[in-house]
Design a protein around this motif. Sequence first.
Motif, PDB file in Angstrom:
ATOM      1  N   ASP A  37       0.846  -1.193   0.000  1.00  0.00           N
ATOM      2  CA  ASP A  37       0.000   0.000   0.000  1.00  0.00           C
ATOM      3  C   ASP A  37       0.884   1.247   0.000  1.00  0.00           C
ATOM      4  N   PRO A  38       0.776   2.106  -1.024  1.00  0.00           N
ATOM      5  CA  PRO A  38       1.632   3.283  -1.096  1.00  0.00           C
ATOM      6  C   PRO A  38       1.180   4.436  -0.192  1.00  0.00           C
ATOM      7  N   ARG A  39       0.051   4.296   0.469  1.00  0.00           N
ATOM      8  CA  ARG A  39      -0.495   5.385   1.274  1.00  0.00           C
ATOM      9  C   ARG A  39       0.054   5.360   2.690  1.00  0.00           C
ATOM     10  N   ARG A  45      -9.388   5.039   4.537  1.00  0.00           N
ATOM     11  CA  ARG A  45     -10.771   4.619   4.785  1.00  0.00           C
ATOM     12  C   ARG A  45     -11.132   3.343   4.057  1.00  0.00           C
ATOM     13  N   HIS A  46     -10.435   3.069   2.958  1.00  0.00           N
ATOM     14  CA  HIS A  46     -10.744   1.902   2.144  1.00  0.00           C
ATOM     15  C   HIS A  46      -9.476   1.071   1.992  1.00  0.00           C
ATOM     16  N   ARG A  98      -8.723   6.849  -8.504  1.00  0.00           N
ATOM     17  CA  ARG A  98      -7.710   7.331  -9.453  1.00  0.00           C
ATOM     18  C   ARG A  98      -6.374   7.576  -8.762  1.00  0.00           C
ATOM     19  N   ARG A  99      -6.400   8.307  -7.645  1.00  0.00           N
ATOM     20  CA  ARG A  99      -5.147   8.607  -6.929  1.00  0.00           C
ATOM     21  C   ARG A  99      -4.446   7.337  -6.467  1.00  0.00           C
ATOM     22  N   LEU A 100      -5.225   6.392  -5.950  1.00  0.00           N
ATOM     23  CA  LEU A 100      -4.627   5.163  -5.453  1.00  0.00           C
ATOM     24  C   LEU A 100      -4.035   4.323  -6.578  1.00  0.00           C
ATOM     25  N   LEU A 101      -4.768   4.164  -7.667  1.00  0.00           N
ATOM     26  CA  LEU A 101      -4.252   3.362  -8.780  1.00  0.00           C
ATOM     27  C   LEU A 101      -3.026   4.006  -9.411  1.00  0.00           C
ATOM     28  N   GLN A 102      -2.999   5.325  -9.479  1.00  0.00           N
ATOM     29  CA  GLN A 102      -1.838   6.011 -10.037  1.00  0.00           C
ATOM     30  C   GLN A 102      -0.625   5.922  -9.114  1.00  0.00           C
ATOM     31  N   ALA A 103      -0.859   5.767  -7.818  1.00  0.00           N
ATOM     32  CA  ALA A 103       0.244   5.690  -6.856  1.00  0.00           C
ATOM     33  C   ALA A 103       0.861   4.297  -6.768  1.00  0.00           C
ATOM     34  N   LEU A 104       0.161   3.284  -7.266  1.00  0.00           N
ATOM     35  CA  LEU A 104       0.691   1.924  -7.189  1.00  0.00           C
ATOM     36  C   LEU A 104       1.933   1.785  -8.062  1.00  0.00           C
ATOM     37  N   ASP A 105       2.903   1.052  -7.551  1.00  0.00           N
ATOM     38  CA  ASP A 105       4.132   0.806  -8.289  1.00  0.00           C
ATOM     39  C   ASP A 105       4.042  -0.595  -8.886  1.00  0.00           C
ATOM     40  N   ALA A 106       3.818  -0.682 -10.179  1.00  0.00           N
ATOM     41  CA  ALA A 106       3.631  -1.974 -10.826  1.00  0.00           C
ATOM     42  C   ALA A 106       4.888  -2.836 -10.774  1.00  0.00           C
ATOM     43  N   THR A 107       6.060  -2.230 -10.643  1.00  0.00           N
ATOM     44  CA  THR A 107       7.292  -3.025 -10.606  1.00  0.00           C
ATOM     45  C   THR A 107       7.465  -3.747  -9.283  1.00  0.00           C
ATOM     46  N   GLY A 108       6.745  -3.321  -8.249  1.00  0.00           N
ATOM     47  CA  GLY A 108       6.874  -3.960  -6.939  1.00  0.00           C
ATOM     48  C   GLY A 108       5.913  -5.115  -6.718  1.00  0.00           C
ATOM     49  N   TRP A 109       5.106  -5.441  -7.721  1.00  0.00           N
ATOM     50  CA  TRP A 109       4.119  -6.498  -7.570  1.00  0.00           C
ATOM     51  C   TRP A 109       4.797  -7.855  -7.623  1.00  0.00           C
ATOM     52  N   PRO A 110       4.251  -8.820  -6.890  1.00  0.00           N
ATOM     53  CA  PRO A 110       4.898 -10.137  -6.817  1.00  0.00           C
ATOM     54  C   PRO A 110       4.768 -10.976  -8.081  1.00  0.00           C
ATOM     55  N   TRP A 111       3.972 -10.624  -9.049  1.00  0.00           N
ATOM     56  CA  TRP A 111       3.836 -11.465 -10.229  1.00  0.00           C
ATOM     57  C   TRP A 111       4.477 -10.857 -11.395  1.00  0.00           C
TER      58      TRP A 111
END
Length: 111
Positions: A37-39, A45-46, A98-111
Amino acid sequence: MPALPSSLISSLSTAPPGSSAVASAADLLAALGSLPDPRARRGVRHALVTVVAAAVCAVVAGYRSYPAIGEWVADLPADTAAVLGIDPGRRPSEAMIRRLLQALDATGWPW
């Protein structure tokens, strides 16, 4: 055997407990459980898993833009929202998604 509805909302809403649609939602939530979680903790809240799972379902249902994903989440029936882990009385907004999806780092995902 009747054809399956094309909307994931319909599939989850009419699915009896323990059915494959509900199990698929649980599997999706479990698969997304390892996302970092980048937050900051304060003010969350979610759950990350809940928001990303809802966005995935919306995109699979054909909703491609952030406003469309927000509308899909807002239009979910209460029982379907609960299956995805969304509090029916407090849904994530389009801006939050939108803010949350844009903040996710796709390179850090386990797959």
